[in-house]
Design a protein around this motif. Structure first.
Motif, PDB file in Angstrom:
ATOM      1  N   VAL A 181      56.951  14.787  25.062  1.00  0.00           N
ATOM      2  CA  VAL A 181      56.944  13.313  24.528  1.00  0.00           C
ATOM      3  C   VAL A 181      56.191  12.598  25.475  1.00  0.00           C
ATOM      4  O   VAL A 181      55.750  12.853  26.786  1.00  0.00           O
ATOM      5  N   ALA A 182      55.505  11.567  24.951  1.00  0.00           N
ATOM      6  CA  ALA A 182      54.352  10.844  25.727  1.00  0.00           C
ATOM      7  C   ALA A 182      54.774   9.341  25.721  1.00  0.00           C
ATOM      8  O   ALA A 182      54.730   8.639  24.653  1.00  0.00           O
ATOM      9  N   PRO A 183      55.429   8.943  26.861  1.00  0.00           N
ATOM     10  CA  PRO A 183      56.091   7.486  26.757  1.00  0.00           C
ATOM     11  C   PRO A 183      55.153   6.548  26.988  1.00  0.00           C
ATOM     12  O   PRO A 183      54.136   6.631  27.802  1.00  0.00           O
ATOM     13  N   GLY A 184      55.401   5.310  26.553  1.00  0.00           N
ATOM     14  CA  GLY A 184      54.852   4.128  27.069  1.00  0.00           C
ATOM     15  C   GLY A 184      55.403   3.767  28.480  1.00  0.00           C
ATOM     16  O   GLY A 184      56.037   4.489  29.062  1.00  0.00           O
ATOM     17  N   LEU A 185      55.322   2.259  28.696  1.00  0.00           N
ATOM     18  CA  LEU A 185      55.880   1.855  29.950  1.00  0.00           C
ATOM     19  C   LEU A 185      57.472   1.757  29.707  1.00  0.00           C
ATOM     20  O   LEU A 185      57.990   1.056  29.145  1.00  0.00           O
ATOM     21  N   ILE A 186      58.195   2.746  30.659  1.00  0.00           N
ATOM     22  CA  ILE A 186      59.637   2.831  30.799  1.00  0.00           C
ATOM     23  C   ILE A 186      60.186   2.091  31.810  1.00  0.00           C
ATOM     24  O   ILE A 186      59.721   2.321  32.908  1.00  0.00           O
ATOM     25  N   GLU A 201      55.621  -8.456  33.748  1.00  0.00           N
ATOM     26  CA  GLU A 201      56.562  -7.891  32.512  1.00  0.00           C
ATOM     27  C   GLU A 201      55.626  -8.402  31.128  1.00  0.00           C
ATOM     28  O   GLU A 201      55.644  -7.841  30.375  1.00  0.00           O
ATOM     29  N   SER A 202      55.395  -9.876  31.322  1.00  0.00           N
ATOM     30  CA  SER A 202      54.913 -10.195  30.086  1.00  0.00           C
ATOM     31  C   SER A 202      53.694  -9.510  29.804  1.00  0.00           C
ATOM     32  O   SER A 202      53.108  -9.301  28.535  1.00  0.00           O
ATOM     33  N   THR A 203      52.562  -9.209  30.989  1.00  0.00           N
ATOM     34  CA  THR A 203      51.391  -8.469  30.771  1.00  0.00           C
ATOM     35  C   THR A 203      51.846  -7.194  30.082  1.00  0.00           C
ATOM     36  O   THR A 203      50.924  -6.673  29.270  1.00  0.00           O
ATOM     37  N   SER A 204      52.718  -6.465  30.581  1.00  0.00           N
ATOM     38  CA  SER A 204      52.972  -5.083  30.144  1.00  0.00           C
ATOM     39  C   SER A 204      53.473  -5.184  28.667  1.00  0.00           C
ATOM     40  O   SER A 204      53.153  -4.242  27.869  1.00  0.00           O
ATOM     41  N   ILE A 205      54.353  -6.093  28.356  1.00  0.00           N
ATOM     42  CA  ILE A 205      54.957  -6.120  27.140  1.00  0.00           C
ATOM     43  C   ILE A 205      53.763  -6.396  26.011  1.00  0.00           C
ATOM     44  O   ILE A 205      53.793  -5.785  25.019  1.00  0.00           O
ATOM     45  N   SER A 206      52.855  -7.160  26.439  1.00  0.00           N
ATOM     46  CA  SER A 206      51.807  -7.563  25.421  1.00  0.00           C
ATOM     47  C   SER A 206      50.930  -6.222  24.989  1.00  0.00           C
ATOM     48  O   SER A 206      50.119  -6.381  24.099  1.00  0.00           O
ATOM     49  N   MET A 207      50.890  -5.194  25.891  1.00  0.00           N
ATOM     50  CA  MET A 207      50.261  -4.093  25.569  1.00  0.00           C
ATOM     51  C   MET A 207      50.878  -3.145  24.126  1.00  0.00           C
ATOM     52  O   MET A 207      50.430  -2.242  23.823  1.00  0.00           O
ATOM     53  N   HIS A 208      52.263  -3.703  24.157  1.00  0.00           N
ATOM     54  CA  HIS A 208      52.992  -2.710  23.250  1.00  0.00           C
ATOM     55  C   HIS A 208      53.339  -3.480  22.033  1.00  0.00           C
ATOM     56  O   HIS A 208      53.972  -4.821  21.989  1.00  0.00           O
ATOM     57  N   ALA A 209      53.003  -3.059  20.784  1.00  0.00           N
ATOM     58  CA  ALA A 209      53.014  -3.578  19.765  1.00  0.00           C
ATOM     59  C   ALA A 209      54.512  -3.817  19.088  1.00  0.00           C
ATOM     60  O   ALA A 209      54.717  -5.105  18.481  1.00  0.00           O
ATOM     61  N   LEU A 210      55.537  -3.232  19.904  1.00  0.00           N
ATOM     62  CA  LEU A 210      56.949  -3.691  19.039  1.00  0.00           C
ATOM     63  C   LEU A 210      57.524  -4.512  20.265  1.00  0.00           C
ATOM     64  O   LEU A 210      58.804  -4.899  20.232  1.00  0.00           O
ATOM     65  N   ASP A 211      56.654  -5.204  21.121  1.00  0.00           N
ATOM     66  CA  ASP A 211      57.092  -6.376  21.937  1.00  0.00           C
ATOM     67  C   ASP A 211      58.181  -6.214  22.764  1.00  0.00           C
ATOM     68  O   ASP A 211      58.993  -7.283  23.126  1.00  0.00           O
ATOM     69  N   ARG A 212      58.220  -5.098  23.579  1.00  0.00           N
ATOM     70  CA  ARG A 212      59.221  -4.921  24.374  1.00  0.00           C
ATOM     71  C   ARG A 212      58.876  -3.587  25.168  1.00  0.00           C
ATOM     72  O   ARG A 212      58.083  -2.809  24.820  1.00  0.00           O
ATOM     73  N   LEU A 245      51.943   1.883  21.953  1.00  0.00           N
ATOM     74  CA  LEU A 245      50.814   1.439  22.891  1.00  0.00           C
ATOM     75  C   LEU A 245      49.673   2.340  22.662  1.00  0.00           C
ATOM     76  O   LEU A 245      48.448   1.991  22.763  1.00  0.00           O
ATOM     77  N   ALA A 246      49.810   3.602  22.385  1.00  0.00           N
ATOM     78  CA  ALA A 246      48.683   4.644  22.336  1.00  0.00           C
ATOM     79  C   ALA A 246      48.114   4.459  20.738  1.00  0.00           C
ATOM     80  O   ALA A 246      46.878   5.099  20.645  1.00  0.00           O
ATOM     81  N   ALA A 247      48.509   3.694  19.860  1.00  0.00           N
ATOM     82  CA  ALA A 247      48.022   3.835  18.633  1.00  0.00           C
ATOM     83  C   ALA A 247      47.902   2.493  17.669  1.00  0.00           C
ATOM     84  O   ALA A 247      47.335   2.461  16.577  1.00  0.00           O
ATOM     85  N   VAL A 248      48.719   1.688  18.188  1.00  0.00           N
ATOM     86  CA  VAL A 248      48.688   0.332  17.385  1.00  0.00           C
ATOM     87  C   VAL A 248      48.123  -0.944  18.154  1.00  0.00           C
ATOM     88  O   VAL A 248      48.539  -1.298  19.302  1.00  0.00           O
ATOM     89  N   ILE A 249      47.189  -1.741  17.623  1.00  0.00           N
ATOM     90  CA  ILE A 249      46.856  -2.880  18.438  1.00  0.00           C
ATOM     91  C   ILE A 249      47.876  -4.209  17.923  1.00  0.00           C
ATOM     92  O   ILE A 249      47.952  -4.648  16.964  1.00  0.00           O
ATOM     93  N   PRO A 250      48.358  -4.619  19.301  1.00  0.00           N
ATOM     94  CA  PRO A 250      49.319  -5.709  18.963  1.00  0.00           C
ATOM     95  C   PRO A 250      48.733  -6.826  18.114  1.00  0.00           C
ATOM     96  O   PRO A 250      47.467  -7.087  18.345  1.00  0.00           O
ATOM     97  N   ARG A 251      49.418  -7.666  17.116  1.00  0.00           N
ATOM     98  CA  ARG A 251      48.703  -8.803  16.588  1.00  0.00           C
ATOM     99  C   ARG A 251      48.237  -9.899  17.430  1.00  0.00           C
ATOM    100  O   ARG A 251      47.230 -10.529  17.196  1.00  0.00           O
ATOM    101  N   THR A 252      48.813  -9.921  18.796  1.00  0.00           N
ATOM    102  CA  THR A 252      48.558 -10.972  19.610  1.00  0.00           C
ATOM    103  C   THR A 252      47.022 -10.752  20.027  1.00  0.00           C
ATOM    104  O   THR A 252      46.023 -11.573  20.139  1.00  0.00           O
ATOM    105  N   ARG A 253      46.565  -9.368  20.172  1.00  0.00           N
ATOM    106  CA  ARG A 253      45.314  -9.070  20.668  1.00  0.00           C
ATOM    107  C   ARG A 253      44.425  -9.129  19.369  1.00  0.00           C
ATOM    108  O   ARG A 253      43.322  -9.202  19.416  1.00  0.00           O
ATOM    109  N   GLN A 254      44.882  -8.799  18.321  1.00  0.00           N
ATOM    110  CA  GLN A 254      44.078  -8.997  16.924  1.00  0.00           C
ATOM    111  C   GLN A 254      43.584 -10.357  16.835  1.00  0.00           C
ATOM    112  O   GLN A 254      42.250 -10.627  16.287  1.00  0.00           O
TER     113      GLN A 254
END
Length: 257
Positions: A181-186, A201-212, A245-254
């Motif tokens: 398994v390849a986790p993001g930030l846990i 926390e805000s910076t880390s969350i922003s990297m994950h498309a599911l927003d948590r 994190l490894a496959a999806v660009i969050p909408r905020t970055r788009q």
């Protein structure tokens, strides 16, 4: 015992790194499901406490001592009479650019994250080569996408991916499945510097498309699924549990691009 016979039966598992956030969560899940669990860890007090909580045997495991992993798996096989699966949750986090990483830090990162994974596969192959079983390793989203200041840990976790692929081919004929398994930030004790403050926390969350950020249960539920004998046609897989994190660009970055 065949796969069909083992479904629904009490199985025997080893959890290495059992006192960590993900390790303790998967240990609890397996114990609640009625399985026998050997707890491997180095923090003696935490190990004793978890052992008492789950009424499960324990074994002291040192990341720098491969023999202790051998001993843990052999002890489990002897005590349970069989070994159906092993999960290696031993790991560390080092966030530094390459030019600031010392030789000692590099060696320790490889030892804790990659060498223990190799030792787990080697020990599991010896113990489970007659009856088969499931081995689950922990890689990282950082091994699948470039993230600044992750050179050492990304290299170690990428090694886990290569190990998983090769070992799954080597031991398939023995009925031993090897997946990672390849986790993001846990959220855990060893990652707290990345989410304890509101800004971090805000910076880390922003990297994950599911927003948590991820919780230990997110990873443990996938590990539990991979360990189940009914999922016996799955091997050589690297499964992301990373909030995108490894496959999806969050909408905020788009939007900002």
């Amino acid at each position: 015992m065949s796969i069909s016979d083992s479904i629904g039966q009490s199985l025997g598992y080893v959890v290495l790194g059992a006192t960590g956030a993900v390790g303790s969560e998967i240990s609890q899940r397996l114990a609640r499901a009625g399985h026998r669990v050997m707890l491997g860890g180095r923090d003696q007090q935490r190990l004793d406490d978890l052992s008492s909580e789950l009424d499960a045997p324990r074994s002291c495991v040192e990341a720098e001592n491969p023999d202790s992993i051998d001993h843990c798996l052999e002890q489990a096989a002897n005590e349970f009479g069989r070994l159906d699966g092993v999960v290696n949750c031993i790991g560390s986090v080092l966030l530094k650019p390459a030019h600031l990483t010392s030789d000692e830090e590099w060696s320790q990162t490889l030892s804790v994250n990659l060498t223990t994974a190799f030792s787990t596969v080697r020990s599991a192959a010896r113990v489970m080569r007659k009856a088969g079983g499931s081995v689950v390793l922990i890689s990282s989203a950082a091994a699948r996408i470039g993230i600044a200041n992750h050179e050492a840990i990304a290299a170690a976790k990428a090694g886990v991916i290569g190990l998983t692929l090769s070992a799954s081919a080597t031991y398939a004929s023995r009925g031993i499945r090897v997946n990672a398994v390849a986790p993001g930030l846990i959220k855990s004790r060893i990652t707290r510097h990345l989410w304890e403050s509101e800004a971090a926390e805000s910076t880390s969350i922003s990297m994950h498309a599911l927003d948590r950020l991820g919780e230990p249960a997110d990873v443990a539920s996938l590990i539990e699924w991979l360990l189940k004998p009914e999922n016996n046609w799955i091997t050589g897989q690297i499964l992301g549990v990373d909030g995108g994190l490894a496959a999806v660009i969050p909408r905020t970055r788009q939007k900002s691009s």
